[in-house]
Every structure is written in structure tokens, then in C-alpha cells.
Write an enzyme that holds these catalytic residues in place. Structure first.
Site, short mmCIF file in Angstrom:
data_model
loop_
_atom_site.label_atom_id
_atom_site.label_comp_id
_atom_site.label_asym_id
_atom_site.label_seq_id
_atom_site.Cartn_x
_atom_site.Cartn_y
_atom_site.Cartn_z
N LYS A 53 0.84 -1.20 0.00
CA LYS A 53 0.00 0.00 0.00
C LYS A 53 0.87 1.26 0.00
O LYS A 53 0.57 2.24 -0.68
CB LYS A 53 -0.94 -0.03 1.21
CG LYS A 53 -2.06 -1.07 1.05
CD LYS A 53 -2.79 -1.44 2.32
CE LYS A 53 -3.78 -2.58 2.01
NZ LYS A 53 -4.48 -3.10 3.19
N GLN A 97 -5.15 -2.09 9.17
CA GLN A 97 -4.93 -3.39 8.55
C GLN A 97 -5.55 -4.49 9.41
O GLN A 97 -5.34 -4.53 10.63
CB GLN A 97 -3.42 -3.63 8.35
CG GLN A 97 -3.07 -4.89 7.58
CD GLN A 97 -3.57 -4.88 6.14
OE1 GLN A 97 -3.66 -3.84 5.50
NE2 GLN A 97 -3.92 -6.05 5.64
N ASP A 120 -11.47 1.92 3.20
CA ASP A 120 -11.75 0.50 3.00
C ASP A 120 -13.23 0.24 2.66
O ASP A 120 -13.57 -0.82 2.15
CB ASP A 120 -11.44 -0.27 4.31
CG ASP A 120 -10.09 -0.98 4.28
OD1 ASP A 120 -9.64 -1.35 3.18
OD2 ASP A 120 -9.52 -1.18 5.37
N1 GUN Z 1 -6.84 -7.48 5.39
C1 GUN Z 1 -7.05 -8.21 4.27
N2 GUN Z 1 -7.65 -7.47 3.33
C2 GUN Z 1 -7.81 -6.24 3.86
C3 GUN Z 1 -8.36 -5.03 3.36
O1 GUN Z 1 -8.85 -4.94 2.23
N3 GUN Z 1 -8.33 -3.98 4.22
C4 GUN Z 1 -7.83 -4.07 5.47
N4 GUN Z 1 -7.87 -2.98 6.23
N5 GUN Z 1 -7.33 -5.17 5.96
C5 GUN Z 1 -7.31 -6.25 5.16
#
Ligand code: GUN
Length: 288
Positions: A53, A97, A120
Site C-alpha cells: 500500500k 490493517q 476500506d
Molecule cells: N486485510 C485483508 N484485506 C484487507 C483489506 O482490504 N483492508 C484491510 N484494512 N485489511 C485487510
């Protein structure tokens, strides 16, 4: 032989477009969008996701702050940190996350993020807005899947779509988004009775279950569009693999997404898009 949709190529193209768009922001708005990513703990999968990211942000020109905390960080401390970021005018997007360490209530944390900064699309108000066909931030993975289908020229309207998986992150929202594109959608799961008879009826099959080779060749009819959302380690080779038996299914499918290089890069790409969207809504005073 299936056409393979490269999420890597599509996301690279879209990121290039965003990079140009973001380059015009300092002059127009005085700054670039700012995404804050919070990681609690040391889970290697999560470390790799947040690194991806940060890299994508850097490429597109989005300011990224990654905040790493040890897994002794408390729920109260995390909620306080989110409160500060919510109030910080210089922050446009906040992502925590997942998964979080067991002592932290994920639902509480997700609900604490300001809805306007919820890049998200996991906040309950964003989820509700999606299911009520209102303006919302779309969750990144489902949004990326729809973009891949569109880019491959798959006409979703009128198709029989089967989604295996019912998580809040992928299964449920992708099913809703396919429904909104006028597919007829069946939501199945690992305990669905006679799952092969359900999946053989699919024209579009989305698999988000998290088990290597969960979908075998006998479960897929000729000409099916197969979207593999799985991210697993092959127990024999240790390599990254999806949920479908790729070698066996690729000859039968009309279109298929590989792992790695399929849905994964699109998720990050859509996160960049959502961050820009949150930024622009704030700058143009057009909140949700
Ligand atoms: N963990 C796995 N996929 C995601 C996601 O799309 N967003 C977040 N915040 N955590 C994750």
C-alpha cells in the site's frame, strides 16, 4: 484456453492515470491526498500488505503515513489514535490493517473510523449505504473485481453469478455489486450442500474462501468466467496460490484471474482510487 485477466497490467494502467490526476492537485488544492495506514502486530502477511500500500501510494503521488504498533498496543490506545486522525484535517484516508490481535475488537475499531475517511468501505454506515443503493465508498476488492470484469468485456447483466464466500470484506459486497449490475446471484459457502451442482450452473464464479485448490475442475462448466480472490500458500511448494485449481480450470474457463497478479493488485489500486475520492469530496465539499 481462457483469457487471463492481468490485474497487474490493468492496475498499472489505472495507477498511471491516477498519477497524472494527483500531479494536478497541488496547484488546484494546495496539497496531495494523505493516506494513513495502521498496522498492529507483526503478522508477515499484513506487513507485506501495508508495504504494498505504501509503495502504490508513493507511485501514484499520494502521501502515505504507515503507523506500526506492537501487538501490546491496547484497544483504548488504538481508538484514541483513530480519534486523533479523524480530527486531523491533513488526513484524508484511514486504514487499519486487518486482522487485528485478538484482544482488540475489530468491529469497534472499524466503527470508530470517520465514515468520510473510511477508504476500506468497511464502516457500518458505508456498508448500509451500499445495501441501500446510496452514495458510498465501495470496498476495494469487490470494486477491483467489477473493474476486471468490465475491462475483460464480460457483460454482467443477466448472467448467473455464484459467489463462494460470505465475508464482510469480499463475499457479501461483491454479491451485492453483481446484483446491482443485474446479475442473478447465488451466495454459497464452504458448507453449501452439493456445492459442485451450484457452481456448475455459474456463468460467473467468484471464489473467496481462502483454501488452496478448493475449486476443482469438476465444479466448473466450460466457458465460465472465474475470479479467484484466494491468497494462500501452496502447502507443497510454499508458493502463493489462489482458491481454484488453476492448471485444471484454466483450459475450461473463458476468462480467469491468476494468483498472484490478479485481484490482489486491483485491491490496492482501488484503495488509491478511494483515497483520491475521499480527498476530492473534502476539497470540493461534497461529503457523503
Ligand atoms: N486485510 C485483508 N484485506 C484487507 C483489506 O482490504 N483492508 C484491510 N484494512 N485489511 C485487510
Amino acid at each position: 484456453m481462457a483469457r487471463v485477466i492481468s490485474g497487474k497490467e490493468l492496475s498499472a494502467r489505472l495507477k498511471d492515470e491516477m498519477k497524472m490526476q494527483v500531479a494536478s492537485f497541488p496547484e488546484k488544492y494546495g496539497r496531495v491526498p494523505h493516506l494513513v495506514v495502521i498496522l498492529v502486530g507483526e503478522d508477515p502477511g499484513s506487513v507485506s500488505y501495508v508495504t504494498g500500500k505504501a509503495k502504490a501510494s508513493e507511485y501514484v503521488g499520494i502521501r502515505n503515513t504507515t503507523i506500526r504498533k506492537p501487538d501490546t498496543f491496547t484497544e483504548a490506545e488504538l481508538l484514541e489514535l483513530i480519534g486523533e486522525l479523524n480530527a486531523d484535517e491533513s488526513v484524508d484516508g484511514i486504514l487499519v490493517q486487518l486482522p487485528l490481535p485478538k484482544h482488540i475488537d475489530e468491529d469497534k475499531v472499524i466503527a470508530a473510523i470517520s465514515k468520510e475517511k473510511d477508504v476500506d468501505g468497511f464502516h457500518p454506515l458505508n456498508v448500509a449505504a451500499l445495501w441501500q443503493k446510496q452514495d458510498c465508498i465501495l470496498p476495494c476488492t469487490p470494486k477491483g473485481i467489477i473493474k476486471m470484469l468490465d475491462s475483460a468485456g464480460v457483460d454482467i447483466k443477466g448472467k448467473r453469478a455464484v459467489v463462494i464466500g460470505r465475508s464482510n470484506i469480499v463475499g457479501l459486497p461483491v454479491a451485492k455489486m453483481l446484483l446491482d449490475r443485474n446479475a442473478t446471484v447465488t451466495i454459497a459457502h464452504s458448507r453449501t450442500a452439493d456445492l459442485p451442482s451450484v457452481t456448475r450452473n455459474a456463468e460467473i464464479l467468484v471464489v473467496a474462501i481462502g483454501r488452496p485448490k478448493f475449486v476443482t475442475a469438476d465444479m466448473v462448466s466450460d466457458g465460465t468466467v472465474v475470479i479467484d480472490v484466494g491468497v494462500n500458500r501452496n502447502p507443497e511448494t510454499g508458493k502463493l496460490c489462489g482458491d481454484v485449481d488453476y492448471e485444471a480450470i484454466e483450459p475450461k474457463a473463458s476468462v480467469i484471474t491468476p494468483v498472484p497478479g490478479g485481484v490482489g493488485p486491483m485491491t490496492i489500486c482501488c484503495l488509491m482510487e478511494n483515497t483520491i475520492e475521499c480527498f476530492l469530496r473534502k476539497m470540493e465539499k461534497n461529503p457523503f
